[in-house]
Motif scaffolding. Structure first.
Motif, PDB file in Angstrom:
ATOM      1  N   GLY A   9       0.801  -1.222   0.000  1.00  0.00           N
ATOM      2  CA  GLY A   9       0.000   0.000   0.000  1.00  0.00           C
ATOM      3  C   GLY A   9       0.829   1.264   0.000  1.00  0.00           C
ATOM      4  N   GLY A  10       0.563   2.125  -0.999  1.00  0.00           N
ATOM      5  CA  GLY A  10       1.309   3.363  -1.157  1.00  0.00           C
ATOM      6  C   GLY A  10       0.515   4.594  -0.785  1.00  0.00           C
ATOM      7  N   THR A  15       3.473   4.852   3.121  1.00  0.00           N
ATOM      8  CA  THR A  15       4.689   5.626   2.862  1.00  0.00           C
ATOM      9  C   THR A  15       5.296   6.164   4.158  1.00  0.00           C
ATOM     10  N   GLU A  32       2.636  -1.029  -4.652  1.00  0.00           N
ATOM     11  CA  GLU A  32       1.401  -0.277  -4.858  1.00  0.00           C
ATOM     12  C   GLU A  32       0.797  -0.704  -6.188  1.00  0.00           C
ATOM     13  N   VAL A  37       1.828   6.647  -6.040  1.00  0.00           N
ATOM     14  CA  VAL A  37       1.407   6.627  -4.641  1.00  0.00           C
ATOM     15  C   VAL A  37       0.260   7.628  -4.465  1.00  0.00           C
ATOM     16  N   LEU A 169       5.613   0.343  -8.347  1.00  0.00           N
ATOM     17  CA  LEU A 169       4.267   0.737  -8.750  1.00  0.00           C
ATOM     18  C   LEU A 169       3.687  -0.298  -9.714  1.00  0.00           C
ATOM     19  N   GLU A 172       0.673  -5.507  -7.844  1.00  0.00           N
ATOM     20  CA  GLU A 172      -0.484  -5.878  -7.016  1.00  0.00           C
ATOM     21  C   GLU A 172      -0.253  -7.199  -6.308  1.00  0.00           C
TER      22      GLU A 172
END
Length: 460
Positions: A9-10, A15, A32, A37, A169, A172
């Motif tokens: 999770g971003g 973060t 992420e 993000v 990024l 998933e």
């Protein structure tokens, strides 16, 4: 790929945890699923740093909010994130409201909030001239502030990357691999990441990550709609104005933003889908009607944007979940981080760091949290044309070093080509028009990118 810790999770919580853990000699990876993000709740909320009087003093929310509030001045100065400590008013109109205001003050003082004051009469309208004339009482909390939640998230991510964190990024999490009751890795859409520790900061999807290891809590999103007005209305109010809160929500607020717009919202109602970000005519009318209870003469024109945010509400629970899994060693849940989640982010990150120290002892003697000698606390200054409006000679010096800062691309928000190029090359780089918008504000003005978007796209 192998790493010591994976953060799922971003958002601002993921973060913040990444930056806090980057103080240690650890190999850390943040994944992420979106292309940037701050793509979930962290880009669709009120941007309020709460004083800490609302959440019950016995809860994690209450403890972590007040602990974090004091950290934002230094944190934002270090990360070059705009933050204004403008104070808030919880406004009441009758005796029942007055009793609630008194209860909030008592609870806030139990939490440790300083300088809370109940204000009445002329003093109230000297503080806030455009307040509804029927207002009779207000709880004044001078330590409340406003911030850009997505700019904070991006800055935390950039600082984490500078300190060695890998941010992946469009990656998933699909499954959690467990061996002998302990985390072994995460299977993603881009392959397996072997890791000893997984920190579940997946926001609205934290329940789905926890389900992969057999844990059972359910996130039922709360939807909130907002309206954002042009900067000419940013001075209509000088404080964050709240109605009397309910169990579900702090209510529809009226506040200036840190970039001098005027924000109203949100309403609050439960939805089934975690991607339901549509605004509705009924919802927007509700927001406008609710805001007018605080300020009668709201603008009907100069609307810049209407938008929606979703909050990670855990069914049957009104507090954060921040704890190691009881089912799988090496798995830490950071879930249900709804309001005051943004306000609590720094203290949440510190709490997770402390949990990780205990988890590390249990799963691996080699996984020690030793401080680095070379942690970089700050981000470098990033010149923005809007901050040099009354210092044009100094901006000219910047242009002489780099002529790209002399070409204005976004007229509404006064964003230069140099600022856009810098955003493309940040530690977590901007790779889309929206990513550039969040970093520079190009396209966030009155025309919403109608003039500058083609020019930004060519630069990108």
């Amino acid at each position: 790929m192998k790493t010591d810790v994976v953060i799922i999770g971003g958002g601002v919580i993921g973060t913040a945890i990444a930056r806090e853990l980057s103080r240690y000699r650890l190999d850390i990876t943040l994944i992420e699923k979106e292309d940037d993000v701050a793509m979930g709740t962290s880009k669709g909320n009120s941007g309020i740093i709460h004083a800490g009087y609302d959440a019950d003093f016995k809860t994690l929310k209450g403890k972590l909010n007040i602990k974090s509030n004091l950290k934002f001045d230094k944190l934002c100065a270090d990360l070059k994130v705009p933050f204004k400590r403008i104070g808030s008013l919880v406004v009441g109109f009758n005796e029942k409201d007055f009793n609630k205001v008194k209860d909030l003050k008592v609870n806030g003082e139990k939490n440790g909030v300083k300088n809370l004051e109940i204000i009445t009469g002329d003093k109230l309208f000297r503080l806030e001239a455009n307040l509804n004339p029927q207002a009779k009482y207000a709880l004044y909390a001078p330590s409340a502030g406003i911030i850009s939640p997505y700019e904070l998230t991006i800055a935390l991510a950039d600082n984490a990357v500078i300190n060695g964190v890998k941010v992946l990024l469009e990656t998933e999490a699909k499954d959690i691999i467990i061996e002998k009751g302990q985390t072994y890795g995460i299977l993603t859409n881009k392959g397996l990441i072997e890791t000893r520790v997984i920190i579940n900061a997946a926001g609205l999807y934290a329940d789905e990550m926890a389900k992969l290891i057999g844990e059972d809590f359910k996130i039922k999103p709360l939807k909130g709609e907002y309206r954002l007005f042009d900067k000419q209305w940013g001075s209509l109010v000088g404080h964050i104005l709240f109605p009397i809160p309910t169990k579900l929500t702090k209510g529809i607020l009226v506040a200036p933003t840190v970039h001098n717009n005027l924000l109203i919202g949100p309403n609050s109602y439960q939805v089934e889908e975690k991607d339901d970000l549509a605004t509705t005519e009924v919802g927007i009318n509700e927001v406008y009607s609710g805001a007018r209870k605080l300020v009668l003469h709201l603008p009907h024109q100069d609307l810049v944007a209407s938008f929606t945010g979703l909050r990670a509400n855990i069914e049957g629970r009104d507090d954060f979940i921040i704890e190691p899994s009881k089912k799988v060693k090496g798995f830490i849940n950071v879930a249900g981080i709804k309001s005051p989640g943004l306000s609590s982010a720094p203290a949440i990150a510190e709490m997770v760091s402390d949990i990780l120290k205990e988890v590390a002892k249990e799963i691996s003697p080699q996984l020690e949290l030793n401080y680095k000698d070379n942690f970089t606390e700050t981000l470098s200054d990033q010149p923005r044309f809007t901050e040099y409006a009354d210092k044009i000679e100094r901006w000219q010096e910047i242009i002489e070093r780099d002529s790209d800062y002399g070409e204005i691309i976004c007229r509404c928000e006064k964003v230069s080509k140099g600022e856009i190029i810098r955003a493309i090359h940040q530690p977590v780089p901007a790779r889309s028009l929206d990513a550039i918008k969040r970093r520079t504000r190009a396209g966030m003005g009155r025309c919403q990118g109608g003039f500058c978007s083609p020019r930004v796209l060519r630069i990108l």
